[in-house]
Each structure stands twice: as C-alpha cells, then as structure tokens.
Design a protein around this motif. Structure first.
Motif, PDB file in Angstrom:
ATOM      1  N   ARG A  60       0.848  -1.187   0.000  1.00  0.00           N
ATOM      2  CA  ARG A  60       0.000   0.000   0.000  1.00  0.00           C
ATOM      3  C   ARG A  60       0.890   1.246   0.000  1.00  0.00           C
ATOM      4  N   TYR A  61       0.387   2.286  -0.607  1.00  0.00           N
ATOM      5  CA  TYR A  61       1.095   3.562  -0.666  1.00  0.00           C
ATOM      6  C   TYR A  61       0.576   4.429   0.476  1.00  0.00           C
ATOM      7  N   ALA A  62       1.436   4.730   1.433  1.00  0.00           N
ATOM      8  CA  ALA A  62       1.069   5.575   2.564  1.00  0.00           C
ATOM      9  C   ALA A  62       1.735   6.932   2.398  1.00  0.00           C
ATOM     10  N   ALA A  63       0.931   7.979   2.274  1.00  0.00           N
ATOM     11  CA  ALA A  63       1.478   9.320   2.063  1.00  0.00           C
ATOM     12  C   ALA A  63       0.805  10.307   3.011  1.00  0.00           C
ATOM     13  N   GLN A  64       1.365  11.483   3.088  1.00  0.00           N
ATOM     14  CA  GLN A  64       0.819  12.537   3.936  1.00  0.00           C
ATOM     15  C   GLN A  64       0.958  13.871   3.216  1.00  0.00           C
ATOM     16  N   TYR A  65      -0.112  14.646   3.227  1.00  0.00           N
ATOM     17  CA  TYR A  65      -0.063  15.950   2.576  1.00  0.00           C
ATOM     18  C   TYR A  65      -0.896  16.957   3.371  1.00  0.00           C
ATOM     19  N   ARG A  66      -0.698  18.224   3.086  1.00  0.00           N
ATOM     20  CA  ARG A  66      -1.401  19.288   3.787  1.00  0.00           C
ATOM     21  C   ARG A  66      -2.631  19.719   2.981  1.00  0.00           C
ATOM     22  N   GLN A  67      -3.734  19.891   3.668  1.00  0.00           N
ATOM     23  CA  GLN A  67      -4.943  20.419   3.047  1.00  0.00           C
ATOM     24  C   GLN A  67      -5.436  21.553   3.919  1.00  0.00           C
ATOM     25  N   GLN A  68      -5.221  22.760   3.451  1.00  0.00           N
ATOM     26  CA  GLN A  68      -5.457  23.962   4.254  1.00  0.00           C
ATOM     27  C   GLN A  68      -4.588  23.880   5.515  1.00  0.00           C
ATOM     28  N   ALA A  69      -5.201  23.855   6.698  1.00  0.00           N
ATOM     29  CA  ALA A  69      -4.395  23.790   7.924  1.00  0.00           C
ATOM     30  C   ALA A  69      -4.283  22.377   8.475  1.00  0.00           C
ATOM     31  N   ASP A  70      -4.890  21.423   7.788  1.00  0.00           N
ATOM     32  CA  ASP A  70      -4.907  20.040   8.289  1.00  0.00           C
ATOM     33  C   ASP A  70      -3.865  19.177   7.587  1.00  0.00           C
ATOM     34  N   TYR A  74      -2.930   9.677   3.762  1.00  0.00           N
ATOM     35  CA  TYR A  74      -3.491   8.941   2.626  1.00  0.00           C
ATOM     36  C   TYR A  74      -2.976   7.504   2.647  1.00  0.00           C
ATOM     37  N   LEU A  75      -3.873   6.557   2.416  1.00  0.00           N
ATOM     38  CA  LEU A  75      -3.509   5.146   2.325  1.00  0.00           C
ATOM     39  C   LEU A  75      -4.209   4.557   1.107  1.00  0.00           C
ATOM     40  N   SER A  76      -3.445   4.063   0.168  1.00  0.00           N
ATOM     41  CA  SER A  76      -4.011   3.571  -1.089  1.00  0.00           C
ATOM     42  C   SER A  76      -4.641   2.199  -0.923  1.00  0.00           C
ATOM     43  N   ASP A  77      -5.328   1.748  -1.971  1.00  0.00           N
ATOM     44  CA  ASP A  77      -5.758   0.357  -2.040  1.00  0.00           C
ATOM     45  C   ASP A  77      -4.516  -0.532  -2.081  1.00  0.00           C
ATOM     46  N   VAL A  78      -4.723  -1.807  -1.844  1.00  0.00           N
ATOM     47  CA  VAL A  78      -3.603  -2.748  -1.918  1.00  0.00           C
ATOM     48  C   VAL A  78      -3.245  -2.974  -3.389  1.00  0.00           C
TER      49      VAL A  78
END
Length: 242
Positions: A60-70, A74-78
């Motif tokens: 799985r692809y585990a990522a992190q990004y900013r959306q406004q102040a949050d 993100y975790l993809s399908d297998v």
C-alpha cells in the motif's frame, strides 16, 4: 604444516566449485508498506532481496499531505506487482502525492514505474487486491492466496506467456458485478489493466473478520479527520439525533 596446507587447498577448491548465487534486489520507496511477498507476509518494507524468476509483492502507498491547515494521511488500495527478473537491481517508483487531487488521481489510475540499474523500463503486471466493507483486521495472506488461486492479471498462477504491462500502465477499478471475467491482452500505457474480479463463491466461503471496538473507533476517527466541514457538521447532527 603439510596437513594444514592440504586443508587450506581443499577449502579453496570447495569455495571455487560453489555456484554463484544471483538474487534480485528490489528497492522500494519508504512510503510503500509491503504486505506480502510471493504470497507470504512481509517481514519488512524497504529494500527486498528476492530469488531469481517470477516474484510478486503486495503493498500500500502511505502518504501525507497538507490540506489547508490540516494534515491528511493517505492510504491507497492494496496494489499487486508481478515481474520476472534475474540477477539485477530493480527500483519501484511511485508518484508524489501532495494534494487530494493527487490522491484521487492515484486511486483512479495508479502510475507505477519499475526500472533496472541502467534506468531502463522493466515489464511488470499490476493489479489491485480489493475488499468491500471495513478494511481493518484484514488477513492479507489469505486474500492473496485466494487471488493467486484464480487467473487474475498479477496472479502467481499465471504463466509468463500472459499479458504484461509496460511501466505507467493504469489499473482499472474492480468490476465486482462480472465475476470470473479476465482480460489478459497486452496493453499499452494508454490502456487499462483488467481489474481483479471478486469471486462470489469464494467470498461466501471466506469467514468474515469482525473488527474490535478499538479498531472501529480508530476507523471512525480516521475518516472524521478526512471529512470537510460540511460532512463533519452533518455527522455531528446525525449523532445528536440518536
């Protein structure tokens, strides 16, 4: 002294006649969470040493990004990747996900690249390992076993004379309404790979895994953080009515 010389010579001869072992070294990005390797649970993520020949990994692809102040997790399908290689170093590359738009684009059409040490494209077959309903408490070893027992695009059950894709091929969504349908035609980078199709009979015989209350709480918390303000307000209003 003569005896020691004989022992040393014998040891050198034994080393000389040993066949050289060749392996496939697979470099994975740090945000790739490896789940299974050739149908068995992965003991680690990161770089893998695999035997020559056909190999299959699920991750799985585990990522992190900013959306406004949050901060959004993100975790993809297998995703499943199957390839055939010998005595070389390969690198799997994933696109950057820096926004909700990137995440949605990857969900709809994952772009994967597999290359060798010379930065040359290496052919592979890719697919998704899908499961409907709650995703917590999944038995990936059992799921990949069921997947490999059928003629799915990236199944280990398939021989190498079936279709392989070129890097950057897209993965189509699951067509659960059409069980047993498989497409193994060769595709180009502008086409879609046939999706993994759920076997209805297998689903009926597979025992369901009931998540714990702790897992349910974590899942609710996770999805609440992903919701926008309107969805959060609607959710709160629904809770207050009950």
């Amino acid at each position: 002294m003569k005896y020691q010389s004989i022992l040393c010579a014998t040891a050198l001869m034994l080393v000389a006649v040993q066949p050289a072992t060749a392996d496939v070294n697979l470099n994975l990005p740090k945000n790739a969470e490896v789940l299974t390797v050739n149908g068995k649970p992965a003991v680690k993520s990161g770089n893998l040493v695999l035997a020559d020949g056909i190999n299959q990994i699920a991750f799985r692809y585990a990522a992190q990004y900013r959306q406004q102040a949050d901060s959004v997790h993100y975790l993809s399908d297998v995703l499943i990747v199957r390839f055939d290689a010998s005595a070389q170093t390969l690198t799997l590359t994933l696109p950057a996900i820096n926004s909700a738009r990137d995440a949605k684009k990857f969900d709809e059409s994952p772009k994967l690249t597999l290359s060798n040490a010379q930065d040359e494209a290496v052919s592979f077959t890719s697919d998704k390992l899908m499961k409907n309903g709650i995703q917590l408490g999944r038995d990936f070893e059992h799921e990949i076993l069921q997947y490999n027992l059928s003629n799915h695009p990236a199944s280990l059950n398939l021989t190498m004379n079936t279709a392989t894709t070129q890097p950057n091929d897209a993965i189509a969504p699951v067509l659960a309404s059409q069980p047993q349908i498989r497409q193994t035609a060769v595709v180009t980078s502008t086409n879609l790979i046939a999706p993994a199709v759920v076997n209805d009979k297998a689903q009926q015989t597979t025992p369901a895994t009931t998540p714990s209350q702790t897992e349910i709480s974590q899942m609710l918390d996770y999805w609440y953080k992903q919701a926008n303000d309107n969805t959060k307000a609607s959710f709160k209003a629904k809770i207050n009515k009950e």
